[in-house]
Enzyme design. Structure first.
Site, PDB file in Angstrom:
ATOM      1  N   CYS A  83     -42.297  97.992   5.332  1.00  0.00           N
ATOM      2  CA  CYS A  83     -41.734  97.943   4.081  1.00  0.00           C
ATOM      3  C   CYS A  83     -40.313  97.266   4.221  1.00  0.00           C
ATOM      4  O   CYS A  83     -39.916  96.523   3.242  1.00  0.00           O
ATOM      5  CB  CYS A  83     -41.661  99.270   3.484  1.00  0.00           C
ATOM      6  SG  CYS A  83     -41.218 100.666   4.734  1.00  0.00           S
TER       7      CYS A  83
HETATM    8  N1  LIG Z   1     -45.193 105.271   3.608  1.00  0.00           N
HETATM    9  C1  LIG Z   1     -44.656 103.911   3.409  1.00  0.00           C
HETATM   10  O1  LIG Z   1     -43.959 103.524   2.767  1.00  0.00           O
HETATM   11  C2  LIG Z   1     -45.232 102.792   4.130  1.00  0.00           C
HETATM   12  C3  LIG Z   1     -44.873 101.115   4.265  1.00  0.00           C
HETATM   13  C4  LIG Z   1     -45.565 100.359   4.912  1.00  0.00           C
HETATM   14  C5  LIG Z   1     -46.446 100.628   5.847  1.00  0.00           C
HETATM   15  N2  LIG Z   1     -46.902 101.903   6.062  1.00  0.00           N
HETATM   16  C6  LIG Z   1     -47.780 102.153   7.096  1.00  0.00           C
HETATM   17  O2  LIG Z   1     -48.945 102.674   6.629  1.00  0.00           O
HETATM   18  C7  LIG Z   1     -49.509 103.616   7.469  1.00  0.00           C
HETATM   19  C8  LIG Z   1     -49.582 104.800   6.823  1.00  0.00           C
HETATM   20  O3  LIG Z   1     -48.645 105.475   6.183  1.00  0.00           O
HETATM   21  P1  LIG Z   1     -48.517 106.567   5.200  1.00  0.00           P
HETATM   22  O4  LIG Z   1     -46.960 106.641   4.778  1.00  0.00           O
HETATM   23  O5  LIG Z   1     -49.539 106.315   4.161  1.00  0.00           O
HETATM   24  O6  LIG Z   1     -48.829 107.706   6.363  1.00  0.00           O
HETATM   25  P2  LIG Z   1     -49.346 109.175   6.082  1.00  0.00           P
HETATM   26  O7  LIG Z   1     -48.908 109.479   4.683  1.00  0.00           O
HETATM   27  O8  LIG Z   1     -48.812 110.107   7.090  1.00  0.00           O
HETATM   28  O9  LIG Z   1     -50.887 108.900   6.267  1.00  0.00           O
HETATM   29  C9  LIG Z   1     -51.585 108.608   7.477  1.00  0.00           C
HETATM   30  C10 LIG Z   1     -53.011 108.984   7.466  1.00  0.00           C
HETATM   31  O10 LIG Z   1     -53.630 108.560   8.454  1.00  0.00           O
HETATM   32  C11 LIG Z   1     -54.504 109.632   8.606  1.00  0.00           C
HETATM   33  N3  LIG Z   1     -54.588 109.628  10.342  1.00  0.00           N
HETATM   34  C12 LIG Z   1     -53.434 110.131  11.101  1.00  0.00           C
HETATM   35  N4  LIG Z   1     -53.735 110.062  12.303  1.00  0.00           N
HETATM   36  C13 LIG Z   1     -55.033 109.750  12.258  1.00  0.00           C
HETATM   37  C14 LIG Z   1     -55.973 109.407  13.292  1.00  0.00           C
HETATM   38  N5  LIG Z   1     -55.560 109.614  14.675  1.00  0.00           N
HETATM   39  N6  LIG Z   1     -57.116 109.081  12.917  1.00  0.00           N
HETATM   40  C15 LIG Z   1     -57.560 108.663  11.705  1.00  0.00           C
HETATM   41  N7  LIG Z   1     -56.512 108.924  10.598  1.00  0.00           N
HETATM   42  C16 LIG Z   1     -55.421 109.408  11.157  1.00  0.00           C
HETATM   43  C17 LIG Z   1     -54.310 110.809   8.017  1.00  0.00           C
HETATM   44  O11 LIG Z   1     -55.345 110.959   7.327  1.00  0.00           O
HETATM   45  P3  LIG Z   1     -55.956 112.520   7.557  1.00  0.00           P
HETATM   46  O12 LIG Z   1     -54.865 113.769   6.794  1.00  0.00           O
HETATM   47  O13 LIG Z   1     -57.130 112.601   6.946  1.00  0.00           O
HETATM   48  O14 LIG Z   1     -55.779 112.971   8.957  1.00  0.00           O
HETATM   49  C18 LIG Z   1     -52.998 110.344   7.235  1.00  0.00           C
HETATM   50  O15 LIG Z   1     -53.355 110.856   5.738  1.00  0.00           O
HETATM   51  C19 LIG Z   1     -48.329 103.841   8.687  1.00  0.00           C
HETATM   52  O16 LIG Z   1     -49.017 103.033   9.809  1.00  0.00           O
HETATM   53  C20 LIG Z   1     -47.189 103.209   8.070  1.00  0.00           C
HETATM   54  O17 LIG Z   1     -46.271 102.727   8.968  1.00  0.00           O
HETATM   55  C21 LIG Z   1     -46.334 103.016   5.139  1.00  0.00           C
END
Ligand SMILES: NC(=O)c1ccc[n+]([C@@H]2O[C@H](COP(=O)([O-])OP(=O)(O)OC[C@H]3O[C@@H](n4cnc5c(N)ncnc54)[C@H](OP(=O)(O)O)[C@@H]3O)[C@@H](O)[C@H]2O)c1
Length: 327
Positions: free
Chosen positions: A147
């Site tokens: 982001c």
């Molecule tokens: N947040 C942002 O603004 C943003 C922006 C750009 C990119 N990203 C990237 O997008 C990705 C997700 O970010 P997010 O903010 O959505 O994070 P998040 O809210 O923590 O969600 C990540 C999800 O991944 C799942 N997960 C975690 N560990 C796992 C594993 N070992 N195996 C399978 N599933 C797993 C979890 O699902 P369960 O609950 O089912 O375990 C969780 O709901 C990250 O790599 C982040 O760097 C985020």
């Protein structure tokens, strides 16, 4: 109709992405996956999106050749699944950082793990359509930008190769940290405060440097908002005689990019929240030789989920804006 599977759909980025695919006029929502929340409707986990579909445990084997998939796992967790999906003949947008850096040597130092499939780093296309649109169309694997890099790069692309000594001062809303609770993102920590973090060690700096082709000084700040990210970029630059010429350069660069608006005043987060739009604004130091440029976007939309849909549209041969103009 292309089927799009969303892995990690209970997370902040994944839930937003599943909602966009659910509402998309020509994509079919495939599996939407979660671990602990499997069996619950997405609407129970993320009620704001009103998606009735049930979350299910991930099943890579159910993905068919030619399907599209988006992986919204944390870094290091995404790479094995992305490889398995590619091996099954799917085309993948990785929303995590696992395929953004071309140099495998950087993964242990920047992300703390050796990359399991370094050959995929050479193949992955960096998923910023405003920089790599044609390559994205044909890609098997697209690495969705971080982001902060998305906002900073959009603020700087029109002066790419000419801006020197770039300093990026960026502010993000708390949803950038994902759904996991921690004291750093606790309401009581964040509210009524602004905090810099990871000075000289933020993981997004090497990504920005890779795409800019030049070193940058980058500092991130956490601000007490939910969604939104503002990058203020300072650089030495001699390529425009006045403000009007600089703004013209930006308007020319973005003329064919429907989601970047070159605005007439420094932009704020509110103008882009819950949209796929980014706004940019360049200003020339009246003393000459220096510019300040601004890029603002919604970290969960253009900075993650809707940016991923923009890429999926290109990969599927659909109009780049499909399913995104109303968002
Ligand atoms: N947040 C942002 O603004 C943003 C922006 C750009 C990119 N990203 C990237 O997008 C990705 C997700 O970010 P997010 O903010 O959505 O994070 P998040 O809210 O923590 O969600 C990540 C999800 O991944 C799942 N997960 C975690 N560990 C796992 C594993 N070992 N195996 C399978 N599933 C797993 C979890 O699902 P369960 O609950 O089912 O375990 C969780 O709901 C990250 O790599 C982040 O760097 C985020």
């Amino acid at each position: 109709m292309s089927t799009v599977h969303v892995f990690g759909a209970a997370g902040f980025a994944g839930a937003q992405l599943a909602a966009l695919i659910d509402a998309h006029p020509t994509f079919d929502l495939g599996q939407i996956t979660a671990r602990s929340d499997a069996g619950k409707p997405l609407a129970e986990v993320a009620p704001q999106y009103r998606v009735a579909r049930e979350l299910a445990a991930p099943d890579a084997d159910a993905v068919r050749e030619g399907d599209l998939a988006a992986v919204c796992y944390p870094h290091a967790e995404a790479a094995p699944l992305v490889a398995a999906l590619l091996d099954r003949g799917a085309r993948v947008v990785d929303v995590s950082a696992d395929h953004r850096l071309h140099d495998p040597e950087l993964y242990p130092s920047v992300y703390g793990f050796p990359h399991p499939r370094p050959e995929l780093l050479a193949e992955a296309v960096y998923g910023l359509p405003e920089l790599h649109r044609d390559a994205i169309r044909d890609a098997r694997l697209v690495a969705n930008p971080g982001c902060f890099p998305a906002a900073a790069l959009l603020a700087l692309l029109p002066v790419l190769g000419e801006a020197r000594d770039v300093v990026i001062d960026a502010k993000t809303g708390v949803s950038g940290a994902g759904r996991g609770a921690s004291s750093e993102v606790h309401f009581s920590t964040v509210t009524e405060s602004v905090s810099p973090y990871k000075v000289y060690e933020h993981r997004h700096a090497p990504e920005i440097e890779q795409e800019l082709g030049a070193p940058v000084t980058f500092t991130a700040h956490l601000v007490p908002v939910d969604r939104g990210l503002l990058a203020t970029c300072y650089a030495l630059f001699d390529g425009a005689p006045d403000d009007a010429a600089l703004r013209e350069r930006y308007r020319d660069y973005y003329a064919d990019h429907p989601f970047v608006e070159v605005v007439a005043a420094p932009p704020g987060m509110r103008a882009v929240q819950r949209t796929n739009y980014a706004q940019v604004y360049p200003a020339l130091d009246p003393r000459g030789g220096r510019i300040t440029t601004f890029g603002v976007l919604d970290n969960l939309m253009k900075g993650a989920a809707s940016g991923a849909v923009q890429n999926l549209n290109l990969m599927a041969g659909r109009p780049e804006t499909e399913g995104l103009l109303a968002a």
